[in-house]
Design a protein around this motif. Structure first.
Motif, short mmCIF file in Angstrom:
data_model
loop_
_atom_site.label_atom_id
_atom_site.label_comp_id
_atom_site.label_asym_id
_atom_site.label_seq_id
_atom_site.Cartn_x
_atom_site.Cartn_y
_atom_site.Cartn_z
N PHE A 71 0.83 -1.20 0.00
CA PHE A 71 0.00 0.00 0.00
C PHE A 71 0.87 1.26 0.00
O PHE A 71 0.67 2.18 -0.80
CB PHE A 71 -0.92 -0.02 1.23
N LEU A 72 1.86 1.29 0.88
CA LEU A 72 2.76 2.45 0.98
C LEU A 72 3.55 2.65 -0.31
O LEU A 72 3.75 3.79 -0.74
CB LEU A 72 3.70 2.30 2.17
N ASN A 73 3.99 1.56 -0.93
CA ASN A 73 4.70 1.68 -2.21
C ASN A 73 3.78 2.19 -3.31
O ASN A 73 4.18 3.03 -4.12
CB ASN A 73 5.29 0.33 -2.62
N LEU A 74 2.55 1.69 -3.35
CA LEU A 74 1.62 2.11 -4.39
C LEU A 74 1.26 3.60 -4.28
O LEU A 74 1.18 4.29 -5.29
CB LEU A 74 0.34 1.26 -4.35
N ILE A 75 1.04 4.10 -3.06
CA ILE A 75 0.62 5.50 -2.95
C ILE A 75 1.76 6.48 -3.22
O ILE A 75 1.52 7.68 -3.37
CB ILE A 75 -0.07 5.82 -1.59
N LYS A 76 2.98 5.99 -3.32
CA LYS A 76 4.11 6.85 -3.71
C LYS A 76 4.13 7.09 -5.22
O LYS A 76 4.79 8.01 -5.70
CB LYS A 76 5.44 6.21 -3.29
N VAL A 77 3.41 6.26 -5.97
CA VAL A 77 3.38 6.38 -7.43
C VAL A 77 2.47 7.54 -7.82
O VAL A 77 1.35 7.66 -7.32
CB VAL A 77 2.86 5.06 -8.06
N THR A 78 2.94 8.38 -8.72
CA THR A 78 2.13 9.49 -9.23
C THR A 78 0.85 8.96 -9.85
O THR A 78 0.89 8.05 -10.67
CB THR A 78 2.92 10.29 -10.28
N GLY A 79 -0.28 9.50 -9.43
CA GLY A 79 -1.56 9.08 -9.97
C GLY A 79 -2.27 8.02 -9.14
O GLY A 79 -3.40 7.65 -9.43
N ILE A 80 -1.62 7.52 -8.09
CA ILE A 80 -2.23 6.50 -7.23
C ILE A 80 -2.47 7.11 -5.85
O ILE A 80 -1.54 7.50 -5.15
CB ILE A 80 -1.32 5.26 -7.05
N GLY A 116 -5.64 3.44 -15.35
CA GLY A 116 -5.59 3.41 -16.80
C GLY A 116 -4.21 2.97 -17.27
O GLY A 116 -3.32 2.66 -16.48
N LYS A 117 -4.03 2.96 -18.58
CA LYS A 117 -2.77 2.52 -19.17
C LYS A 117 -1.58 3.38 -18.70
O LYS A 117 -0.52 2.86 -18.39
CB LYS A 117 -2.90 2.57 -20.70
N LYS A 118 -1.80 4.69 -18.65
CA LYS A 118 -0.73 5.60 -18.23
C LYS A 118 -0.31 5.36 -16.77
O LYS A 118 0.87 5.30 -16.46
CB LYS A 118 -1.21 7.05 -18.40
N THR A 119 -1.30 5.17 -15.90
CA THR A 119 -1.01 4.92 -14.48
C THR A 119 -0.35 3.55 -14.30
O THR A 119 0.58 3.40 -13.50
CB THR A 119 -2.30 5.02 -13.64
N ALA A 120 -0.82 2.55 -15.04
CA ALA A 120 -0.21 1.22 -14.97
C ALA A 120 1.27 1.29 -15.37
O ALA A 120 2.14 0.70 -14.72
CB ALA A 120 -0.95 0.25 -15.88
N ARG A 121 1.56 2.03 -16.43
CA ARG A 121 2.94 2.20 -16.88
C ARG A 121 3.77 2.90 -15.80
O ARG A 121 4.91 2.53 -15.54
CB ARG A 121 2.92 3.02 -18.19
N GLN A 122 3.17 3.89 -15.14
CA GLN A 122 3.87 4.62 -14.07
C GLN A 122 4.18 3.70 -12.89
O GLN A 122 5.26 3.77 -12.30
CB GLN A 122 3.03 5.82 -13.60
N ILE A 123 3.25 2.82 -12.55
CA ILE A 123 3.47 1.86 -11.47
C ILE A 123 4.69 0.99 -11.81
O ILE A 123 5.57 0.78 -10.98
CB ILE A 123 2.22 0.97 -11.24
N ILE A 124 4.72 0.50 -13.03
CA ILE A 124 5.83 -0.36 -13.47
C ILE A 124 7.14 0.42 -13.44
O ILE A 124 8.15 -0.07 -12.92
CB ILE A 124 5.54 -0.95 -14.86
N LEU A 125 7.15 1.62 -13.98
CA LEU A 125 8.38 2.44 -14.00
C LEU A 125 8.90 2.74 -12.60
O LEU A 125 10.10 2.67 -12.34
CB LEU A 125 8.12 3.76 -14.74
N ASP A 126 7.98 3.07 -11.69
CA ASP A 126 8.39 3.46 -10.34
C ASP A 126 8.78 2.29 -9.44
O ASP A 126 9.62 2.43 -8.56
CB ASP A 126 7.27 4.25 -9.66
#
Length: 196
Positions: A71-80, A116-126
């Motif tokens: 949870f803490l890792n996910l909320i650090k991602v832009t858009g989450i 969305g696709k953009k947020t999913a990509r951001q999760i992977i990148l981060d």
């Protein structure tokens, strides 16, 4: 501020649980409150995270430390935000999420509400390469309820994750036929139906 709470589980709602500690009821927003069904009126230990915002103080609760860390890792991602992170954790284990991130499986991530696709990509990148798969040692038992009540509770939980009444009508028909025993099973199956 609060690492965990230990007390009696008093109430389960579609979006949160209430734990009584020393006469005080703490409302904890959780990924899937019905995972705690078998712990009702029993002493439980919930990993917690307090998030303070300008307009609110929200306490989030998790069944395991690994779930809290995800949870803490996910909320650090832009858009989450916390709501999206809870939606992801409601039907997936931290290990499943890590596997999807490491495999760059965008299609797995975009099936969650608000991703969305953009947020999913951001999760992977981060997060790719920064998370470790842990041993899954904590599993909560299932709790038996009347079939109709189980389905209605599951539908409320899915609605709290952001699915529409129209989407849930399709899910309800399938769940009635399948007659799964617990709310948690129905939430997971409902999610599978919604994401196709």
């Amino acid at each position: 501020m609060y690492a965990y709470l230990q007390g009696e589980l008093k109430f389960i709602f579609p979006t949160h649980i209430v734990i009584e500690v020393a006469g005080i009821g703490y409302e904890c927003l959780t990924p899937n409150p019905y995972r705690f069904q078998s712990q009702m009126n029993k002493d439980v230990k919930i990993e917690t995270q307090l998030i303070v915002r300008e307009d609110s103080h929200s306490l989030y609760g998790f069944s395991t430390y690994e779930e809290k860390q995800m949870f803490l890792n996910l909320i650090k991602v832009t858009g989450i935000g916390p709501k999206s992170a809870l939606a992801i954790l409601a039907t997936s284990s931290p290990n499943e999420i890590i596997r999807a991130i490491e495999a760059e499986n965008e299609s797995y991530l975009i099936k969650f509400p608000g991703i969305g696709k953009k947020t999913a990509r951001q999760i992977i990148l981060d997060l790719k390469g920064k998370l470790v798969i842990e041993d899954e040692t904590h599993a909560l038992d299932h709790f038996d309820m009347h079939d109709e009540e189980v389905i209605q509770e599951a539908l409320l939980a899915l609605e709290a994750l952001g699915y529409s009444k129209r989407e849930l009508q399709k899910v309800e028909k399938v769940l009635i036929k399948e007659k799964l025993k617990s709310v948690d099973e129905n939430v997971k199956r409902g999610f599978q139906i919604l994401v196709g």
